[in-house]
Design an enzyme around this catalytic site. Structure first.
Site, short mmCIF file in Angstrom:
data_model
loop_
_atom_site.label_atom_id
_atom_site.label_comp_id
_atom_site.label_asym_id
_atom_site.label_seq_id
_atom_site.Cartn_x
_atom_site.Cartn_y
_atom_site.Cartn_z
N TYR A 54 0.75 -1.16 0.05
CA TYR A 54 -0.10 0.01 -0.02
C TYR A 54 0.82 1.24 -0.07
O TYR A 54 1.71 1.47 0.90
CB TYR A 54 -0.98 0.19 0.94
CG TYR A 54 -1.86 -1.01 1.50
CD1 TYR A 54 -2.36 -1.70 0.25
CD2 TYR A 54 -2.58 -1.14 2.47
CE1 TYR A 54 -3.10 -2.83 0.22
CE2 TYR A 54 -3.72 -2.28 2.43
CZ TYR A 54 -4.03 -2.95 1.29
OH TYR A 54 -4.93 -3.91 1.24
N GLN A 176 -9.45 -12.65 4.14
CA GLN A 176 -9.95 -11.16 3.77
C GLN A 176 -10.64 -11.01 2.29
O GLN A 176 -9.84 -10.87 1.52
CB GLN A 176 -8.96 -10.11 3.99
CG GLN A 176 -9.39 -8.69 4.06
CD GLN A 176 -8.28 -7.75 4.72
OE1 GLN A 176 -8.14 -6.92 3.81
NE2 GLN A 176 -7.80 -8.08 5.71
N SER A 205 -13.89 -3.37 1.57
CA SER A 205 -14.86 -2.65 0.83
C SER A 205 -16.41 -2.92 0.95
O SER A 205 -17.08 -3.30 0.35
CB SER A 205 -14.50 -2.83 -0.77
OG SER A 205 -15.27 -1.89 -1.54
N PRO A 206 -16.47 -2.78 2.29
CA PRO A 206 -17.93 -3.19 2.92
C PRO A 206 -18.87 -2.14 2.53
O PRO A 206 -20.12 -2.38 2.24
CB PRO A 206 -17.83 -3.19 4.20
CG PRO A 206 -16.62 -2.34 4.73
CD PRO A 206 -15.57 -2.57 3.59
N LEU A 207 -18.46 -0.86 2.06
CA LEU A 207 -19.34 -0.01 1.50
C LEU A 207 -19.17 0.19 -0.05
O LEU A 207 -19.47 1.15 -0.87
CB LEU A 207 -18.98 1.32 1.89
CG LEU A 207 -19.18 1.54 3.48
CD1 LEU A 207 -18.98 2.93 4.08
CD2 LEU A 207 -20.62 1.22 4.01
N LYS A 215 -23.60 8.67 -2.00
CA LYS A 215 -23.06 9.97 -2.44
C LYS A 215 -23.05 10.13 -3.81
O LYS A 215 -22.82 11.11 -4.37
CB LYS A 215 -21.76 10.24 -1.66
CG LYS A 215 -20.66 9.29 -2.03
CD LYS A 215 -19.35 9.63 -1.22
CE LYS A 215 -18.30 8.65 -1.60
NZ LYS A 215 -16.95 9.18 -1.03
N GLN A 290 -15.81 10.51 9.17
CA GLN A 290 -16.21 9.53 8.39
C GLN A 290 -16.28 8.18 9.39
O GLN A 290 -17.23 7.17 9.60
CB GLN A 290 -15.65 9.15 7.08
CG GLN A 290 -16.02 10.10 6.03
CD GLN A 290 -14.95 10.01 4.89
OE1 GLN A 290 -13.74 9.36 4.93
NE2 GLN A 290 -15.60 10.04 3.54
#
Length: 338
Positions: A54, A176, A205-207, A215, A290
């Site tokens: 990352y 994961q 990435s649960p959203l 949004k 957030q």
């Protein structure tokens, strides 16, 4: 905050974990990340997820600095190995050489002498699984990791890895995968296998890369500063979701959420945590508020009628194909993590 055991292990993790894949690359960089980490700690989050790849390794460094001074025994730090971290032929994969070198570098960057869970970021088709699991056993037996996990492995790969882990007397406790109300790929094969084996899910990435927050509106005009407008902030991951059909259906979740006094994001996180095999959902953030807002999803129990309404709204655009997990295994050394 509420907590769950990670699979059938004794390790306890917070139901929401902070992940810095996108946070470290977002506008504001490390300053933003430190603020988000502080917000996570204030909200009771104790589980932090990162990876050696990352932000070109800077994510581990900045997470280590953000957590400096915190009681190490009160945290669960997770990192990963597999993706390319350099130009050399051995700078990726799950070979003994790369695993040994990668854990040493990750611990140095994180500023700790061990991680709680060391995760194989993908399945390595070019390295014998026996070599990989023996190298991971060395990591555990040397005290550099307490547990091991995997990410985006198929059900069969998890079964094989788990069997070898038991022979080597090391605890393979987690997987994961990507998982959300829009992305239900693990449900058909991976989650049932993990339930049988005692392996828990730490989902990313649960959203759905922010789509489930509501949004993004139909019509193709995206909020300024959102991931969809920033080529360096994961916008490529959004492409499949940014269609009028998907976004129109996601908008219909707003009234369902409002009936329960929730935001669309809180509803979507509560949906993920409803699955008993999900031990933690990894949250990224570009602003501390957030984190503060999203932790309100913890402890929310959705009634069966609400779950049915969500299924009815999203059903036609949900991805459930288990073959997608197979495709995530890199076919060649030229593969790079998205």
């Amino acid at each position: 905050m509420e907590f769950r055991h990670l699979g059938r292990s004794g390790l306890i993790v917070s139901q929401l974990a902070f992940g810095n894949w996108l946070t470290r690359s977002s506008p504001g960089g490390e300053e933003t990340e430190i603020a988000c980490v502080r917000a996570a700690l204030d909200a009771g989050i104790t589980t932090f997820d990162t990876a050696d790849v990352y932000a070109d390794a800077h994510a581990e460094e900045s997470l280590g600095r953000a957590l400096k001074g915190e009681r190490r025994e009160g945290l669960e730090i997770l990192t990963k190995v597999f993706a390319p971290v350099g130009p050399g032929r051995n700078d990726m994969g799950l070979s003994r050489k790369h695993i040994r070198e990668s854990i040493a570098n990750s611990l140095r960057r994180l500023g700790t002498d061990h991680v709680d869970v060391y995760q194989a970021h993908r399945f390595d088709l070019s390295t014998p699984l026996e070599e990989t699991m023996e190298a991971l056993a060395d990591v555990v037996h040397s005290g550099k990791a307490h547990y091991i996990g995997v990410s985006e492995w198929t059900a069969d790969q998890i079964r094989q890895g788990h069997s070898l882990a038991r022979e080597l007397k090391i605890p393979l406790v987690s997987n994961q995968p990507q998982y959300s109300a829009l992305w239900r790929v693990p449900e058909a094969e991976v989650i049932p296998a993990c339930e049988e084996l005692g392996v828990g899910q730490i989902v990313w990435s649960p959203l759905a890369q922010g789509v489930l927050t509501g949004k993004y509106l139909p019509g193709g005009t995206w909020p300024e500063g959102s991931r969809a407008t920033d080529a360096n902030d994961g916008s490529a991951e959004l492409a499949a979701w940014l269609t009028d059909d998907v976004l129109s259906r996601v908008r219909q979740l707003g009234p369902i959420a409002a009936e329960g006094g929730l935001t669309a994001a809180q509803l979507s996180l509560a949906w993920v945590l409803q699955n008993p095999n999900v031990c933690a959902a990894v949250l990224g953030a570009s602003r501390p508020e957030q984190i503060t807002d999203n932790v309100k999803a913890v402890g929310i129990r959705l009634e069966g009628e609400v779950m049915d309404r969500i299924d009815s709204v999203l059903g036609p655009v949900v991805n459930r194909d288990p073959a997608v997990t197979v495709e995530s295994s890199p076919p060649s050394p030229g593969w790079r993590l998205a």
